[in-house]
Design an enzyme around this catalytic site. Sequence first.
Site, mmCIF file in Angstrom:
data_model
loop_
_atom_site.group_PDB
_atom_site.id
_atom_site.type_symbol
_atom_site.label_atom_id
_atom_site.label_comp_id
_atom_site.label_asym_id
_atom_site.label_seq_id
_atom_site.Cartn_x
_atom_site.Cartn_y
_atom_site.Cartn_z
ATOM 1 N N ASP A 92 59.817 41.075 73.563
ATOM 2 C CA ASP A 92 58.854 41.658 72.177
ATOM 3 C C ASP A 92 58.348 40.380 72.091
ATOM 4 O O ASP A 92 59.595 39.281 71.701
ATOM 5 C CB ASP A 92 59.042 42.660 70.967
ATOM 6 C CG ASP A 92 58.158 42.882 70.288
ATOM 7 O OD1 ASP A 92 56.910 42.173 70.018
ATOM 8 O OD2 ASP A 92 59.392 43.923 69.753
ATOM 9 N N ASP A 266 59.893 51.794 75.657
ATOM 10 C CA ASP A 266 61.136 51.225 74.803
ATOM 11 C C ASP A 266 61.782 52.117 73.805
ATOM 12 O O ASP A 266 60.714 52.558 73.029
ATOM 13 C CB ASP A 266 61.542 49.478 74.769
ATOM 14 C CG ASP A 266 60.688 49.295 73.369
ATOM 15 O OD1 ASP A 266 61.156 49.254 72.303
ATOM 16 O OD2 ASP A 266 59.470 49.177 73.489
ATOM 17 N N CYS A 304 74.989 67.044 83.126
ATOM 18 C CA CYS A 304 74.164 65.539 83.465
ATOM 19 C C CYS A 304 75.636 64.687 84.462
ATOM 20 O O CYS A 304 76.126 65.154 84.915
ATOM 21 C CB CYS A 304 74.411 65.159 82.378
ATOM 22 S SG CYS A 304 74.386 62.672 82.500
ATOM 23 N N CYS A 306 76.112 61.283 85.155
ATOM 24 C CA CYS A 306 76.239 60.371 84.482
ATOM 25 C C CYS A 306 78.229 60.374 84.177
ATOM 26 O O CYS A 306 78.852 61.407 84.717
ATOM 27 C CB CYS A 306 76.278 60.121 82.349
ATOM 28 S SG CYS A 306 77.101 61.282 81.333
ATOM 29 N N CYS A 309 79.841 62.234 81.441
ATOM 30 C CA CYS A 309 79.929 64.116 81.496
ATOM 31 C C CYS A 309 80.757 64.539 83.504
ATOM 32 O O CYS A 309 81.385 65.742 83.073
ATOM 33 C CB CYS A 309 78.657 64.112 81.801
ATOM 34 S SG CYS A 309 77.283 64.332 80.452
ATOM 35 N N HIS A 335 76.413 57.474 78.562
ATOM 36 C CA HIS A 335 75.115 58.355 78.749
ATOM 37 C C HIS A 335 74.428 58.497 77.744
ATOM 38 O O HIS A 335 73.341 59.207 79.062
ATOM 39 C CB HIS A 335 76.164 59.931 78.156
ATOM 40 C CG HIS A 335 75.700 61.063 78.110
ATOM 41 N ND1 HIS A 335 75.390 62.059 78.783
ATOM 42 C CD2 HIS A 335 74.500 61.702 76.773
ATOM 43 C CE1 HIS A 335 75.299 63.092 78.603
ATOM 44 N NE2 HIS A 335 74.532 62.946 77.205
#
Length: 368
Positions: A92, A266, A304, A306, A309, A335
Site C-alpha cells: 500500500d 487484504d 479445521c 491448521c 486445531c 489459526h
Amino acid sequence: MPPFRLLSVDPASSARLGLLSTPHGELETPCFLPVGTRGAVKGVEFDRLEEWDCRAILSNTYHLMARPGREIIRRAGGLHAFLGWRRAILTDSGGFQVMSLSSRRRVTDEGVEFRGPEDGTRHFLTPELAVELQAEFGVDIAMALDVCPPFPAERREVEEACRVSSAWAARARASWRGERGSLLFGIVQGGTYEDLRTTAAAPILDLDFDGYAIGGVAVGEPKEAIRSITAFTAPLLPAQKPRYLMGVGTPADLLASVRAGVDLFDCVLPTRNGRMGHAYTRSGEVTIKHERFKQDLTPLDPECACPVCRRHTRAYLRHLFVLGDFSAPMLLSIHNVFFYLDWMKRIREGVARGQLDALEAPPERKID
C-alpha cells in the site's frame, strides 16, 4: 502475455477465477493477502505461510519508509531480501495513513506531510516518491498514492479526495519505473456516493494501470454500505484486469465481494482479532477468553486442519490467555490466517466447479 488471465466466470454471479503473474510467482485469484504492514505478519512465521501455499503478503510503503527506512532496505537488496520472503509482495502506498493518521498529517496538492507517531519525525510523501520507493523496494504490486476519506465525511470532502487522488494517480503513472514485470495499480475512491464512484473511476481507468483497487471501503461505514458500494464499483473496473478490494473483511465479506467480481483482498482482522482472543470458525467467531470455554476440550474448529486445531483444545487456549502467555495471541493468529487462506481456497474451488452459490459463509456472530 498480459499479467492477468481471466480463466472462468461463475455462472450464477460475477465471481471470477484468474491467474495474476508477478516477478515472484503466480497468484491464483480470488486471493487473500495476509497483512504485514511493517514487514511482519504478526504472530505468523513466513515458513508457515509458505507451507500453506500463501502466494503474497501486503506491506506498507509509508511505514517502511519511516522505519526501518529506505537505505537499509536498499542495502539488503530490496524488500524481499530484507524480509526473507520469497513470494509476492503488494505494498500500500500510504493513502490509508492519510486517514488513520489524520491528526498527524497535512495534505496539499503536492503530497502529504506526516509526523511519525513514535518520534515526531517528519516525512513528506509525494505520488512520485511513493512509486519510487516501491520500485526501489522491488515489490511485485505497487499502489498509487491516494487520499482515503473517512466515514462519515461530507460530500465535498469526498469530492476533494477524489480530485486529489485523480491528480496524484496521473503523476504516479507518469513516474512509474517498475522493472522485471512489477505492476502498478490505481485506486478508485468516492466514499458511499455512487455518482462519485462513477466519476472518479473514469480518469483512473484512462491511465491504463495494470490493475485497479476499490479504496475507501471498511473505514467505519455500516456492513450494508460496504457490500453495496463494492457491488456497485466492481463492474466499473475493467474485466480483463485484476480488481482489488482494500482492507476487507470478514469471511462473509470476502464471499460477497468475490460474488461481486473482486479478485484480491487484504485485511488485518485475522491477526488483530487473534491477538484479542477472537477466532474464526465455520460456526462463527469464538471469543476464547469467555468462561464457557474453561472446560471445553474440543478444537477451536473441529473441521479445521491448521496446526492449532490439530493439537490444542479451546480450554487450553483459554488457559493461555488467562495466564497472559505470549503464545496465546500467536496461536489464534496462526489459526485465523490459516482459516482465511483455506476459506479463499474453498471459494476458488466453488467457482471452478460452478457451485459457488452453494457455499455458505460462516455466520457473522460471536460464540460467547
